[in-house]
Design an enzyme around this catalytic site. Structure first.
Site, PDB file in Angstrom:
ATOM      1  N   LYS A 121      -1.410   1.691  -0.077  1.00 39.38           N
ATOM      2  CA  LYS A 121      -0.850   0.509  -1.053  1.00 39.38           C
ATOM      3  C   LYS A 121      -1.580  -0.702  -0.168  1.00 39.38           C
ATOM      4  CE  LYS A 121       3.622   1.361  -0.303  1.00 39.38           C
ATOM      5  NZ  LYS A 121       3.539   2.897   0.146  1.00 39.38           N
ATOM      6  N   THR A 122      -1.365  -0.842   0.964  1.00 39.17           N
ATOM      7  CA  THR A 122      -2.029  -2.092   1.751  1.00 39.17           C
ATOM      8  C   THR A 122      -3.162  -2.402   1.392  1.00 39.17           C
ATOM      9  OG1 THR A 122      -0.037  -1.884   3.340  1.00 39.17           O
ATOM     10  CG2 THR A 122      -2.165  -3.242   3.961  1.00 39.17           C
ATOM     11  N   GLU A 165       2.009  -5.640  -2.801  1.00 41.23           N
ATOM     12  CA  GLU A 165       2.257  -4.335  -2.374  1.00 41.23           C
ATOM     13  C   GLU A 165       3.453  -3.757  -2.911  1.00 41.23           C
ATOM     14  OE1 GLU A 165       2.476  -1.797   1.704  1.00 41.23           O
ATOM     15  OE2 GLU A 165       1.050  -3.510   1.463  1.00 41.23           O
TER      16      GLU A 165
END
Length: 464
Positions: A121-122, A165
């Site tokens: 995600k990051t 995110e």
């Protein structure tokens, strides 16, 4: 112009303001003109950065840190009910707002992209933030890690796009209503909150169900959990599903990924045309993250060739295979990997980027519950390294679970043929690694806890 400040956020107080998610929201609010205050357990560079923006940051938690005129108190799921500032908020009848609700309020009125998945995600959110900024679109973004270039995890932009995110760990991603959602993968994790894959699927289905009408779901065509989720949501009305990956059935199909040292060249087939671009970080998983970012940007109407070129400007996020330095011919790299899939992906990326190097890992397990459920797989992942040092479990927000220690990982690693050593005193690790490392080796400090602090100390020992 981006929207202003919601009334409830005019004078917010953040408990745990130094956390990755909390600090990002606080930064955006300060840049929008809010009177931000908060507290954190210890001093940090993040606290200093927030003060530089005009926020009031207290160190330690105490009831009198909370101003009587605060319009809300913002918390994450990690804040315990007996926190003195939270107790004081109840006494003063100050509304308590979860971090995800605060972030959702900042996204209102903007074209939002929410990036979800068990892993990646990051990185993917960061890739989009960098590319959209490079294209002059001035996005707002909130990320779970600091970008290597701008050095921040969040910003308030004047453009119409907000990239966030979206955290599934406590189901908070269900609060967002994105125009475009990315799902990178779906696996069982966060065992304190999810008892089964069925619960995970239900949570992700709720998330995808919040995509706005005529919005787009960008989802992996390769990962089994994502494929199953796609099957479950295909019939949602007014939802466009765009798959990406190496599968022949993918809508955005990866034709080839060519490693080039610490970068990759990626060729995709999009709308029947071949498009090649560079990803400036190593590893197949990062290349696939970039393809997900490409597909999401295209779903917003951004020309694919422009976006592909801009994605090449992404140079990484702190703690995601971040080079900390080199001493005595040994490179020290920091990895946030703490789930077996992430550990395997980062170790394979290092193998592909430095085929002749020995790889030494300092691994710190994260959470007792995760170790209880996935300790065997963590140990098996460490067999990809030439040698590993395993620390005690970093508890984070959890209390110990009887009988669950890092020994579970060590025994699994040894059973898989790994060379692994237990070290209980973290302070001795730099000396241990300095004694093991030889010129040409790569050392990875790996985990989501404070193992990251060891990188500079290892470099100091190697230099002495």
């Amino acid at each position: 112009m981006a929207p202003g400040i919601p009334a409830a956020m005019e004078r917010p107080h953040f408990i745990g303001i130094g956390g990755a998610g909390m600090s990002g929201i606080a930064k955006i609010l300060t840049r929008r003109g809010a009177e931000v205050a908060g507290s954190d357990s210890k001093e940090s560079a993040t606290a200093e950065a927030l003060r530089a923006l005009g926020a009031t940051v207290h160190i330690g938690h105490a009831a009198d840190h909370l101003a009587d005129d605060a319009t809300c108190v913002v918390v994450s799921s990690a804040i315990r009910a007996d926190n003195p500032e939270l107790v004081r908020a109840g006494e003063l009848s100050i509304p308590v707002v979860h971090r995800s609700d605060a972030l959702a309020s900042l996204m209102q009125g903007l074209r939002s992209i929410a990036v979800a998945g068990t892993h990646g995600k990051t990185t993917t959110t960061s890739m989009l933030a960098v590319a959209l900024t490079e294209l002059g679109l001035d996005p707002s973004y909130a990320i779970g890690g600091d970008l290597a270039g701008p050095g921040t995890n969040a910003t308030h932009g004047e453009g119409a796009i907000f990239v966030a995110e979206a955290d599934e760990s406590d189901r908070s991603f269900q609060k967002y209503d994105p125009e475009v959602a990315i799902v990178l993968n779906v696996e069982l994790d966060h065992h304190a909150n999810y008892a089964s894959m069925d619960e995970i699927y239900d949570s992700f289905e709720t998330f995808t169900g919040k995509i706005v009408p005529d919005g787009t779901l960008v989802i992996s065509a390769d990962q089994s959990g994502a494929v199953e989720l796609t099957r479950r949501v295909r019939d949602l009305s007014a939802l466009k599903v765009v798959t990406y990956g190496e599968s022949e059935t993918a809508d955005v199909r990866v034709h080839k990924i060519t490693p080039r040292g610490l970068t990759s060249e990626v060729t995709v087939v999009l709308n029947g045309k071949y498009l090649t671009f560079t990803v400036s970080v190593p590893g197949r998983h990062y290349a696939l993250n970039a393809v997900a970012a490409l597909a999401a940007g295209v779903a917003l109407g951004i020309p694919a060739h422009n976006l592909a070129s801009a994605l090449g400007k992404y140079t990484g996020v702190k703690r995601r295979l971040q080079l900390k330095g080199e001493a005595a011919g040994v490179q020290v790299i920091d990895s946030y990997a703490h789930h077996p899939t992430e550990m395997t992906a980062d170790l394979e990326a290092m193998r592909g980027a430095a085929t002749d190097a020995r790889i030494l890992v300092v691994f710190q397990p994260h959470l007792f519950s995760r170790t209880q459920e996935l300790g065997t797989e963590m140990g098996q992942a460490l067999a990809l390294a030439d040698a590993s040092v395993v620390l005690d479990i970093y508890p984070a927000r959890e209390d110990p679970i009887p009988g669950i220690t890092s020994t579970l990982i060590i025994e699994a690693a040894k059973a898989a043929g790994a060379d692994v050593t237990a070290v209980h005193d973290k302070a001795t690790v730099p000396g241990v690694i300095a004694g093991m490392a030889k010129p040409g080796d790569l050392v990875l400090t790996m985990g989501a806890g404070d193992v990251t602090d060891l990188g500079p100390q290892i470099l100091d020992h190697l230099s002495s």
